[in-house]
Design an enzyme around this catalytic site. Structure first.
Site, short mmCIF file in Angstrom:
data_model
loop_
_atom_site.label_atom_id
_atom_site.label_comp_id
_atom_site.label_asym_id
_atom_site.label_seq_id
_atom_site.Cartn_x
_atom_site.Cartn_y
_atom_site.Cartn_z
N LYS A 260 42.17 33.93 48.69
CA LYS A 260 41.79 34.32 47.32
C LYS A 260 42.62 33.50 46.33
O LYS A 260 43.85 33.55 46.35
CB LYS A 260 42.02 35.82 47.10
CG LYS A 260 41.92 36.27 45.64
CD LYS A 260 42.09 37.78 45.48
CE LYS A 260 42.18 38.19 44.00
NZ LYS A 260 42.39 39.64 43.80
N ASP A 265 44.60 37.19 36.86
CA ASP A 265 43.66 38.32 36.89
C ASP A 265 43.94 39.28 35.75
O ASP A 265 44.84 40.12 35.83
CB ASP A 265 43.79 39.04 38.25
CG ASP A 265 42.80 40.19 38.39
OD1 ASP A 265 41.89 40.31 37.54
OD2 ASP A 265 42.93 40.96 39.37
N LYS A 272 42.77 45.16 32.63
CA LYS A 272 43.92 45.90 33.18
C LYS A 272 44.82 46.39 32.06
O LYS A 272 44.81 45.82 30.96
CB LYS A 272 44.77 44.95 34.04
CG LYS A 272 44.19 44.57 35.37
CD LYS A 272 45.15 43.64 36.12
CE LYS A 272 44.58 43.21 37.46
NZ LYS A 272 44.38 44.30 38.43
N GLU A 344 37.47 41.55 41.44
CA GLU A 344 36.90 40.18 41.43
C GLU A 344 37.23 39.40 42.70
O GLU A 344 36.49 38.49 43.07
CB GLU A 344 37.42 39.41 40.20
CG GLU A 344 38.80 38.75 40.35
CD GLU A 344 39.95 39.72 40.61
OE1 GLU A 344 39.80 40.92 40.32
OE2 GLU A 344 41.00 39.28 41.12
N ARG A 346 37.18 40.24 45.87
CA ARG A 346 36.16 40.38 46.93
C ARG A 346 34.90 39.60 46.57
O ARG A 346 34.18 39.14 47.46
CB ARG A 346 35.89 41.87 47.18
CG ARG A 346 35.34 42.59 46.00
CD ARG A 346 35.41 44.11 46.14
NE ARG A 346 36.76 44.63 45.93
CZ ARG A 346 37.09 45.91 45.97
NH1 ARG A 346 36.17 46.82 46.22
NH2 ARG A 346 38.32 46.30 45.78
N1 BES Z 1 44.52 41.44 42.07
C1 BES Z 1 44.24 42.82 42.11
C2 BES Z 1 44.98 43.58 43.21
C3 BES Z 1 46.48 43.64 43.09
C4 BES Z 1 47.08 44.75 42.53
C5 BES Z 1 47.27 42.63 43.57
C6 BES Z 1 48.45 44.81 42.43
C7 BES Z 1 48.65 42.69 43.47
C8 BES Z 1 49.25 43.79 42.91
C9 BES Z 1 42.74 43.04 42.32
O1 BES Z 1 41.90 42.07 41.83
C10 BES Z 1 42.42 44.28 41.59
O2 BES Z 1 42.48 44.26 40.39
N2 BES Z 1 42.13 45.32 42.31
C11 BES Z 1 41.88 46.57 41.71
C12 BES Z 1 40.57 47.06 42.19
C13 BES Z 1 40.11 48.23 41.41
C14 BES Z 1 39.28 47.78 40.29
C15 BES Z 1 39.35 49.11 42.31
C16 BES Z 1 43.00 47.51 42.15
O3 BES Z 1 43.37 47.49 43.31
O4 BES Z 1 43.51 48.24 41.30
ZN ZN Z 2 42.75 40.18 41.65
ZN ZN Z 3 41.35 42.39 39.79
#
Ligand code: BES
Ligand code: ZN
Ligand code: ZN
Length: 492
Positions: A260, A265, A272, A344, A346
């Site tokens: 990835k 992000d 976020k 994003e 996935r």
């Molecule tokens: N890049 C994040 C996941 C992440 C979170 C990586 C904390 C490192 C530290 C990923 O793209 C994301 O935002 N995931 C979300 C998904 C949610 C929308 C269900 C998450 O895990 O909060």
């Molecule tokens: Zn991410």
């Molecule tokens: Zn994300």
């Protein structure tokens, strides 16, 4: 810094004695006390060789000024050697003299030299690259210094080879750590592509880069969709190939790695909170692991055929950005309903996985991604999540994780979770409606895009790519995955 491997020390100004807590400790301390002109009793009282215990001793001698005793506990693992030496050399690098020796004979540690040298060399890394006050003094690594490692005479040759592997591994890990630590304004998709091209030229592997238009015409609709929020820094699709087949007698195993590569992000329109958003510059940690593994495999000339696929994009907000409710096309032909633009990773991996499966048909596919906060909720910062449809591959990776210290813990990939990703209007949705089992449902989403491949593992490295360490007060990059995957590849 120059590293020598020798059976003797040549008048060092400091000697480091790594010591095990075993039955020889007492005799070792008597010998060291004699060398330093100190009381053996006092030394035995004050040093127990517990893991990470450090005792500096100052001698009255002219040449040998300092002796450092480093405790390794009873049965240190590879990761313990790395951590102990990285931490010691990082903390002491500004005050070490120019000629330092490490005596591995006292505790018979010559077989661990690869990890010791790896730890020592990782201590060179500094994260303060943007500080303008450059009067920061030179340290042991930048100086014309010499580090001599003492091993038994008959093991010198073997130790040299192992030390070189430890050093090369650290150099690659440091390159990847710098890349993951780089802020998003200097690390966007085009820069990632440049990095990959340069690495390919330097270390001898092929690199192809598809720009946004080429991605569109190839049908990489999922990657292009996530990239729509970044008109200035459009996505790239990077394909790396390292193949030693021409030099091999029998056909080599063909391994596919997918990483990835979200260079930042924000969450996109499903934005976020700003709390720790700055950490999201590390959302390309999976891409870093793939780049580093292929770079190191090429340097070490591992007999394997590796394909690396890295979809790279920012996940940003702009008028053209992907919106919750959008339905997008993917390379596989399947459609995705976007419920949350922050899921994003996935989406872009969907294209990476189906591309590698269709175009290269590797015998194993491993993807690495900083994919879910839910994986951190489940496993914390001590292990990455492993989800796999192949028990043998899973067992191998779990064992390699234990050995290398880049640990993994397996989560189930049962079909019980599959329905949570069903969409009413498209083939699949990118987020379950239930706020549970997020790391697993993300993997169930990815599984759709490996298109029936029976030897796949997904590594959710969200909690591992960026971590607390001696490098700084905030989290910084770890290059997680590079040691794990190269150790696994070396064992194939
Ligand atoms: N890049 C994040 C996941 C992440 C979170 C990586 C904390 C490192 C530290 C990923 O793209 C994301 O935002 N995931 C979300 C998904 C949610 C929308 C269900 C998450 O895990 O909060
Ligand atoms: Zn991410
Ligand atoms: Zn994300």
């Amino acid at each position: 810094m120059k590293i020598n491997i020798s059976s003797q020390l040549n008048s060092p100004q400091a000697i480091v004695y790594p010591l095990l807590d075993n039955e020889e400790l007492s005799a070792n301390l008597v010998k060291i006390a004699g060398e330093a002109g100190l009381s053996a009793d006092a030394l035995q009282q004050d040093f127990k060789a517990g893991l990470k215990e450090i005792l500096p001793l100052y001698t009255a001698q002219k040449d040998l000024q300092k002796i450092y005793l480093i405790g390794l506990g009873k049965e240190p693992k590879q990761a313990d050697f790395i951590k102990v030496f990285r931490s010691f050399f990082y903390k002491h690098k500004k005050r070490l003299p120019l000629a330092v020796g490490i005596d591995l004979n006292a505790s018979k540690l010559e077989t661990s030299i690869e990890y010791i040298i790896n730890g020592v060399c990782l201590a060179e890394y500094e994260i303060g690259v943007f500080k303008t006050d450059k009067k920061a003094e030179a340290d042991f690594f930048s100086a014309d210094s010499e580090l001599t490692i003492v091993v038994p005479e008959k093991t010198v040759e073997k130790a040299r080879t192992s030390a070189e592997i430890g050093e090369e591994t650290a150099k690659t890990q440091i390159r990847i750590m710098s890349l993951v630590d780089a802020p998003a304004n200097i690390k966007y998709p085009q820069k990632m592509a440049e990095y990959a091209r340069q690495a390919g030229e330097l270390y001898g592997f092929d690199v192809k880069v598809f720009d946004e238009k080429e991605c569109e015409s190839l049908g990489l609709g999922a990657l292009v969709a996530v990239g729509k929020g970044s008109t200035e820094n459009p996505p790239r699709f990077i394909v790396l190939e390292y193949n030693l087949s021409a030099l091999a007698e029998k056909p080599l195993r063909k391994i596919g790695l997918v990483g990835k590569g979200v260079t930042f992000d924000t969450g996109g329109v499903s934005i976020k909170g700003s709390g720790s958003m700055s950490y999201m510059k590390s959302d390309m940690g999976g891409a870093g692991a793939v780049l580093g593994t292929i770079e190191l495999a090429a340097k070490l000339k591992l007999p394997v055929h590796l394909i690396g696929v890295i979809p790279v994009t920012e996940n940003c907000v702009d008028g053209n950005a992907l919106k919750p409710s959008d339905v997008i096309n993917t390379y596989s032909g399947k459609t995705i309903e976007v419920i949350d633009t922050d899921a994003e990773g996935r989406i872009i991996l969907a294209d990476g996985l189906s591309y590698i499966k269709k175009v290269y048909e590797p015998e194993v596919i491993i993807d690495l991604a900083t994919l879910t906060g839910n994986c951190i909720a489940a496993l914390g910062y001590n292990a990455a999540g492993l989800l796999s449809n192949n028990d043998e591959l899973a067992e191998q990776l779990l064992a390699t994780g234990q050995l290398s210290g880049e640990k993994l813990w397996r989560l189930p990939l049962w079909d019980d979770y599959k329905d949570m990703m069903k969409s009413d209007i498209a083939d699949v949705k990118n987020l379950s409606s239930l706020p549970i089992a997020g790391a697993i449902t993300a993997a169930k989403f990815l599984e759709i895009f490996i298109d029936g491949h029976s030897n796949w593992a997904h590594l959710d490295i969200a909690g591992m790519a960026f971590a607390d360490s001696e490098y700084g007060s905030m989290k910084s990059a770890t290059a997680y995955g590079v040691r794990l995957l190269t150790t696994w590849l070396r064992g194939l």
